[in-house]
Design a protein around this motif. Structure first.
Motif, short mmCIF file in Angstrom:
data_model
loop_
_atom_site.label_atom_id
_atom_site.label_comp_id
_atom_site.label_asym_id
_atom_site.label_seq_id
_atom_site.Cartn_x
_atom_site.Cartn_y
_atom_site.Cartn_z
N GLN A 141 0.82 -1.21 0.00
CA GLN A 141 0.00 0.00 0.00
C GLN A 141 0.86 1.27 0.00
O GLN A 141 0.71 2.16 0.82
CB GLN A 141 -0.95 -0.01 1.21
CG GLN A 141 -1.99 -1.12 1.15
CD GLN A 141 -2.99 -1.03 2.29
OE1 GLN A 141 -2.61 -0.93 3.45
NE2 GLN A 141 -4.28 -1.07 1.95
N GLN A 182 -3.98 2.47 8.43
CA GLN A 182 -3.11 1.30 8.55
C GLN A 182 -3.62 0.35 9.64
O GLN A 182 -4.10 0.82 10.69
CB GLN A 182 -1.68 1.73 8.87
CG GLN A 182 -1.01 2.55 7.78
CD GLN A 182 -0.98 4.03 8.07
OE1 GLN A 182 -0.98 4.45 9.22
NE2 GLN A 182 -0.96 4.85 7.03
N TYR A 232 -0.77 2.96 -4.70
CA TYR A 232 -1.68 2.14 -3.90
C TYR A 232 -1.72 2.59 -2.44
O TYR A 232 -2.18 1.87 -1.57
CB TYR A 232 -1.25 0.67 -3.96
CG TYR A 232 -1.14 0.14 -5.37
CD1 TYR A 232 -2.28 -0.25 -6.08
CD2 TYR A 232 0.10 0.02 -6.00
CE1 TYR A 232 -2.19 -0.73 -7.38
CE2 TYR A 232 0.20 -0.47 -7.31
CZ TYR A 232 -0.94 -0.83 -7.99
OH TYR A 232 -0.85 -1.31 -9.27
N SER A 263 -2.43 4.02 1.19
CA SER A 263 -3.62 4.12 2.03
C SER A 263 -3.31 4.98 3.24
O SER A 263 -2.25 4.85 3.85
CB SER A 263 -4.07 2.73 2.49
OG SER A 263 -5.12 2.82 3.43
N ASP A 264 -4.25 5.86 3.59
CA ASP A 264 -4.06 6.73 4.75
C ASP A 264 -4.37 6.04 6.07
O ASP A 264 -4.12 6.60 7.14
CB ASP A 264 -4.94 7.98 4.62
CG ASP A 264 -4.40 8.95 3.58
OD1 ASP A 264 -3.16 9.10 3.50
OD2 ASP A 264 -5.20 9.55 2.85
#
Length: 414
Positions: free
Chosen positions: A63, A72, A67, A69-70
């Motif tokens: 990611q 986790q 890709y 993502s904020d």
């Protein structure tokens, strides 16, 4: 003749029948409805999506990059990091050793190799590994400056990662990578020999009075110092206004100085600043207790801790026009195709926590985390940013070679 007539009659008859039979093909039938064609197309197998490259597979799995993502899943990340079993950190700070000890206590299942390489070696090692494809490092924990924004990031050698546990950080402090801490280079004077700063304008450093009486880390051998000088040149408008304030006239430009910023850089070099191999040597040269001759210097604000302890005697030139110094930053990022990407994420979360950053939490250092409280007597981050300029990394990268040659050409000349 009768026989021939009968044969001719039969041929004509057969030809007529054959012609009637040929009228039955689909050429004379209506076309099939359009929905039949669409149905057949829908039933046709779709072309397979192009296969991802190994790099894209790695980015997708972790990611990162496109890709990203904020959010986790830290339980999953920690479990995966323990399976990876190790994290390799390239840093430009000797305090990485103390941070590694704290990490080992918190995560004994994950070995850490924290290397204090210095900024230039972090850069060369990272670039070398990425170009060879033999990647060993997991975490970039260094400044990098002009080369980082001009070379490393455009070539996608390091990827941005910001733990979602960090809240309230302005977006600009997470771009192009997460800024881990800030250092400030300031103009300073010997506080034993002067009641106040002997200069109030950066243009005074180009005057004969200070010729050969200014100490600086050698900009010809230190890209970071050269980048800070280039940052002053970058702020041409402010340097123009400072010139007018100091001299009372408009600056007269030379053929090789397109604006007041580059004019200052030229005259500063001509005034023969004294180069030193490092910051400690600069401090010893101008701020050792008991000196009898007054000098000025560019030094680190964090070294003021030594002043408080009595080892040095310098004071910042607060109030100098147009700024007192240049602020630079250290970055955190994940190496492209790092062997231990989850351990790298965990390390970045750890080192930006109060526990992980503790070795650096000393006088003169700042962090992006707005919850951090500076030590007593230290100027706040907001206040220090009001009297300094952020290092102009992209401009420095674009002009590094030109500025080095320009500085060398003018160094110490009348």
């Amino acid at each position: 003749m009768k026989t021939f007539g009968k044969l001719l009659t039969l041929v004509i008859l057969f030809s007529f029948l054959a012609g009637c039979g040929a009228a039955t093909p689909t050429a004379s039938e209506p076309e099939q409805p359009a929905e039949n064609t669409a149905s057949e197309a829908a039933e046709a197998p779709a072309e397979p999506a192009p296969a991802l490259t190994a790099k894209e597979e790695w980015l997708k799995a972790n990611q990162l990059g496109q890709y990203y993502s904020d959010t986790q899943d830290w339980a999953a990340i920690e479990e995966a990091a323990k399976k990876e079993g190790k994290v390799v950190v390239y840093a430009n700070s000797s305090k990485i050793a103390k941070a590694s000890e704290a990490w080992a206590e918190k995560y004994p299942e994950i070995a850490i190799e924290g290397y204090d390489l210095g900024g230039d070696d972090v850069l060369s090692k990272t670039v070398g590994e990425q170009q060879s494809g033999l990647v060993v490092g997991d975490v970039w924990f260094s400044s990098g400056g002009a080369e980082l924004v001009g070379n490393v990031i455009p070539h996608e050698y390091v990827w941005r990662f910001v733990p979602d546990t960090l809240t309230g950080i302005p977006e600009e402090l997470t771009q192009p990578l997460l800024m881990s801490r800030f250092g400030t280079t300031i103009l300073a004077y010997n506080g034993e020999l002067n009641d106040e700063c002997p200069v109030d304008n950066l243009w005074a450093l180009t005057e004969p009075e200070w010729r050969g009486r200014f100490f600086i880390e050698d900009p010809l051998n230190d890209a970071s110092t050269l980048s800070k000088l280039i940052t002053i040149a970058y702020h041409a408008e402010e340097m123009h206004d400072a010139y007018v304030a100091y001299y009372g006239t408009e600056p007269v430009l030379d053929e090789d100085t397109p604006d007041a910023g580059w004019l200052w850089l030229k005259r500063f070099a001509q005034n023969a600043p004294i180069p030193q191999p490092g910051g400690d040597e600069v401090d010893s040269a101008f701020a050792t207790p008991g000196m009898t001759e007054s000098y000025l210097a560019f030094t680190s604000y964090s070294n003021y801790a030594d002043v408080l302890e009595g080892a040095l005697v310098f004071e910042p030139c607060w109030g100098v026009t147009p700024v007192v110094g240049i602020q630079s930053q250290s970055y955190l990022g994940i190496m492209n195709q790092a062997p231990h990407p989850n351990a790298a994420k965990l390390f970045i979360r750890f080192i930006t926590s109060a526990e992980g950053r503790d070795p650096w939490a000393k006088f003169g250092t700042y962090f992006a985390d707005p919850t951090y409280e500076v030590p007593e007597g230290q100027m706040s981050l907001e206040d220090i940013q009001a009297v300094t300029w952020f290092i102009a990394e992209q401009y420095a990268y674009d002009n590094l070679v030109q500025a080095r040659d320009f500085y060398l050409l003018n160094l110490g000349t009348p």
